[in-house]
Design an enzyme around this catalytic site. Structure first.
Site, short mmCIF file in Angstrom:
data_model
loop_
_atom_site.label_atom_id
_atom_site.label_comp_id
_atom_site.label_asym_id
_atom_site.label_seq_id
_atom_site.Cartn_x
_atom_site.Cartn_y
_atom_site.Cartn_z
N ASN A 103 29.32 75.51 -82.17
CA ASN A 103 29.19 74.83 -83.46
C ASN A 103 29.95 75.56 -84.55
O ASN A 103 30.02 76.79 -84.57
CB ASN A 103 27.71 74.72 -83.84
CG ASN A 103 26.93 73.89 -82.83
OD1 ASN A 103 27.53 73.22 -82.00
ND2 ASN A 103 25.62 73.96 -82.88
N HIS A 120 34.37 78.37 -81.51
CA HIS A 120 35.33 77.40 -82.06
C HIS A 120 35.57 77.58 -83.55
O HIS A 120 36.13 76.70 -84.19
CB HIS A 120 34.86 75.96 -81.76
CG HIS A 120 34.83 75.65 -80.29
ND1 HIS A 120 34.12 74.61 -79.75
CD2 HIS A 120 35.45 76.27 -79.24
CE1 HIS A 120 34.30 74.58 -78.43
NE2 HIS A 120 35.09 75.60 -78.10
N CYS A 152 49.95 83.25 -101.50
CA CYS A 152 51.36 82.97 -101.24
C CYS A 152 51.75 81.51 -101.39
O CYS A 152 52.93 81.16 -101.27
CB CYS A 152 51.75 83.48 -99.84
SG CYS A 152 51.08 82.45 -98.52
N ASN A 215 18.14 70.05 -73.14
CA ASN A 215 18.99 68.94 -73.56
C ASN A 215 18.18 67.66 -73.48
O ASN A 215 17.26 67.56 -72.67
CB ASN A 215 20.24 68.84 -72.67
CG ASN A 215 21.38 68.09 -73.32
OD1 ASN A 215 21.23 66.94 -73.73
ND2 ASN A 215 22.53 68.73 -73.43
C1 BV8 Z 1 42.01 76.22 -74.53
C2 BV8 Z 1 37.06 71.46 -82.93
C3 BV8 Z 1 43.80 77.47 -73.60
C4 BV8 Z 1 36.99 70.43 -83.91
C5 BV8 Z 1 36.57 71.52 -80.63
C6 BV8 Z 1 40.21 72.66 -68.15
C7 BV8 Z 1 40.02 71.37 -67.70
C8 BV8 Z 1 40.25 70.29 -68.54
C9 BV8 Z 1 40.67 70.49 -69.84
C10 BV8 Z 1 40.85 71.77 -70.28
C11 BV8 Z 1 40.63 72.82 -69.44
N1 BV8 Z 1 40.87 73.97 -70.14
C12 BV8 Z 1 41.24 73.65 -71.37
C13 BV8 Z 1 41.24 72.32 -71.48
C14 BV8 Z 1 41.60 71.58 -72.68
C15 BV8 Z 1 40.51 71.50 -73.72
C16 BV8 Z 1 39.29 70.83 -73.13
O1 BV8 Z 1 38.32 71.44 -72.77
N2 BV8 Z 1 39.31 69.52 -73.06
C17 BV8 Z 1 38.19 68.78 -72.51
C18 BV8 Z 1 37.61 67.90 -73.61
C19 BV8 Z 1 38.65 68.00 -71.34
N3 BV8 Z 1 40.19 72.82 -74.24
C20 BV8 Z 1 40.96 73.39 -75.16
O2 BV8 Z 1 41.97 72.86 -75.58
C21 BV8 Z 1 40.51 74.74 -75.65
N4 BV8 Z 1 41.56 75.67 -75.64
O3 BV8 Z 1 41.53 75.97 -73.46
O4 BV8 Z 1 43.06 77.10 -74.73
C22 BV8 Z 1 44.87 76.45 -73.45
C23 BV8 Z 1 45.83 76.32 -74.43
C24 BV8 Z 1 46.84 75.37 -74.27
C25 BV8 Z 1 46.83 74.53 -73.16
C26 BV8 Z 1 45.83 74.65 -72.20
C27 BV8 Z 1 44.84 75.63 -72.36
C28 BV8 Z 1 40.10 74.61 -77.11
C29 BV8 Z 1 38.86 73.83 -77.25
C30 BV8 Z 1 38.74 73.39 -78.69
C31 BV8 Z 1 37.37 73.11 -79.04
N5 BV8 Z 1 37.28 72.58 -80.37
N6 BV8 Z 1 36.64 70.90 -81.74
C32 BV8 Z 1 35.89 70.66 -84.88
O5 BV8 Z 1 34.75 70.96 -84.53
O6 BV8 Z 1 36.24 70.46 -86.01
S1 BV8 Z 1 35.54 70.90 -79.42
C33 BV8 Z 1 34.20 70.09 -80.04
O7 BV8 Z 1 33.41 69.92 -78.86
C34 BV8 Z 1 33.32 70.82 -80.99
O8 BV8 Z 1 33.82 72.01 -81.45
C35 BV8 Z 1 32.06 71.07 -80.18
O9 BV8 Z 1 31.48 72.28 -80.45
C36 BV8 Z 1 32.56 71.01 -78.78
C37 BV8 Z 1 31.58 70.87 -77.74
O10 BV8 Z 1 30.82 69.70 -77.87
P1 BV8 Z 1 29.25 69.78 -77.74
O11 BV8 Z 1 28.77 70.85 -78.60
O12 BV8 Z 1 28.90 69.85 -76.32
O13 BV8 Z 1 28.79 68.42 -78.42
P2 BV8 Z 1 28.70 66.97 -77.81
O14 BV8 Z 1 28.58 66.03 -78.94
O15 BV8 Z 1 29.76 66.70 -76.83
O16 BV8 Z 1 27.33 66.97 -76.99
C38 BV8 Z 1 26.09 67.03 -77.64
C39 BV8 Z 1 25.05 67.35 -76.60
O17 BV8 Z 1 23.81 67.57 -77.24
C40 BV8 Z 1 24.81 66.21 -75.58
O18 BV8 Z 1 24.68 66.77 -74.29
C41 BV8 Z 1 23.47 65.59 -76.03
O19 BV8 Z 1 22.74 65.07 -74.94
C42 BV8 Z 1 22.80 66.81 -76.62
N7 BV8 Z 1 21.79 66.54 -77.65
C43 BV8 Z 1 21.86 65.64 -78.68
N8 BV8 Z 1 20.78 65.79 -79.48
C44 BV8 Z 1 20.04 66.80 -78.97
C45 BV8 Z 1 20.67 67.27 -77.80
N9 BV8 Z 1 20.16 68.27 -77.06
C46 BV8 Z 1 19.02 68.83 -77.49
N10 BV8 Z 1 18.36 68.45 -78.61
C47 BV8 Z 1 18.83 67.43 -79.36
N11 BV8 Z 1 18.16 67.04 -80.46
#
Ligand code: BV8
Length: 247
Positions: A103, A120, A152, A215
């Site tokens: 987060n 992040h 700057c 979750n």
């Molecule tokens: C990188 C910033 C090296 C924006 C964010 C391997 C395989 C496939 C793809 C990749 C891989 N390795 C890397 C990748 C690419 C990519 C990636 O993972 N893509 C995925 C989507 C396929 N990763 C990257 O690019 C990362 N960098 O690997 O660098 C590199 C470099 C170049 C080329 C290759 C590799 C960088 C990742 C960047 C992350 N930045 N966003 C912003 O926030 O402004 S990600 C974004 O998703 C947010 O930051 C967030 O924190 C993150 C994760 O999401 P969650 O927190 O899980 O949230 P979500 O809404 O999805 O889920 C909510 C959950 O809560 C649900 O499960 C729900 O059921 C639950 N819930 C809801 N309410 C409740 C609850 N649980 C309990 N109580 C409740 N009340």
């Protein structure tokens, strides 16, 4: 709410000296912060490629900043919920406790967690694209979009890790070390869809940790969990802390 934890599992949890937790957007949902995936998630209305990539920022910094300014204004009046406070208390329960969060909202720190590993980045920090200097800025809305470096004059960007960008190596090291060393690893409120954060769960498990998931839904890492607690983290975590503190 009565948690479905066997006496043996509770004993094992209480015995842990090194614990860690990976949190995601679900932990802040009960504070009013929108999640990313799911029914009302941000990625339902916005395309990550248009707003959360270095290419998007290079193409249109104003558009990207308008989106972050909107999110900052939305988060600014929000407060931590009981789930955040329970996680802050875990620092007092376990001799070593590392909180790792995906987060960017800063609510863990607001609840009293002393050193959250923010994988992040943080939406309240800006970074100068020329000098790399990082500054705290809590103005919301911002008076000028896109904001510029007072030193700057170059563009400032949010100090957030966008898709396709590498994570800070120190932050990554802290997160991986905590996962490798944990005897107890909580994975809370994350869809476990973004790498490398999601891989921490498997790493903890491979190194012998007991994995506890909190979750409202099943996730791709549910099969790794020794204990799955289904429900809102704002309800489950305070209850869990009570159990862990009980004799
Ligand atoms: C990188 C910033 C090296 C924006 C964010 C391997 C395989 C496939 C793809 C990749 C891989 N390795 C890397 C990748 C690419 C990519 C990636 O993972 N893509 C995925 C989507 C396929 N990763 C990257 O690019 C990362 N960098 O690997 O660098 C590199 C470099 C170049 C080329 C290759 C590799 C960088 C990742 C960047 C992350 N930045 N966003 C912003 O926030 O402004 S990600 C974004 O998703 C947010 O930051 C967030 O924190 C993150 C994760 O999401 P969650 O927190 O899980 O949230 P979500 O809404 O999805 O889920 C909510 C959950 O809560 C649900 O499960 C729900 O059921 C639950 N819930 C809801 N309410 C409740 C609850 N649980 C309990 N109580 C409740 N009340």
């Amino acid at each position: 709410m009565t948690l479905n934890i066997s006496p043996g599992d509770l004993r094992r949890m209480k015995q842990a000296r090194r614990a860690a937790a990976l949190t995601g957007a679900g932990v802040s949902a009960e504070s009013g912060v929108p999640t990313f995936r799911g029914k009302d998630g941000l990625w339902r209305s916005f395309r990550a490629e248009d707003l959360a990539t270095p290419e998007a920022f290079a193409r249109d910094p104003k558009l990207v900043w308008e989106w972050y300014d909107w999110r900052r204004s939305l988060i600014a009046p929000l407060a931590p919920n009981p789930g955040h406070y329970a996680l802050a208390q875990m620092e007092k329960i376990f001799p070593r406790f590392t909180l790792i969060t995906q987060n960017v909202d800063g609510l863990h720190r607001a609840a009293g967690s002393t050193a959250p590993v923010e994988m992040h980045g943080n939406i309240w920090l800006t970074r100068c694209v020329r000098e790399g200097s990082i500054c705290e800025n809590r103005q919301a809305p911002l008076p000028e979009i896109p904001p510029r470096c007072p030193g700057c004059g170059a563009l400032l960007r949010p100090h957030i890790v966008w898709f396709g960008e590498s994570l800070d190596p120190d932050v990554l090291e802290q997160a991986f070390t905590a996962a490798r060393e944990a005897e107890l690893f909580f994975v809370i409120g994350t869809a476990a869809a973004v790498q490398p954060a999601a891989s921490l769960v498997g790493i903890a498990k491979e190194h012998g940790a007991m994995v506890v998931e909190v979750n409202v839904e099943e996730t791709p890492v549910t099969h790794l969990a020794d204990v799955s607690l289904r429900g809102p983290s704002g309800k489950i975590l305070p209850e869990l802390v009570n159990l862990l503190q009980s004799a």
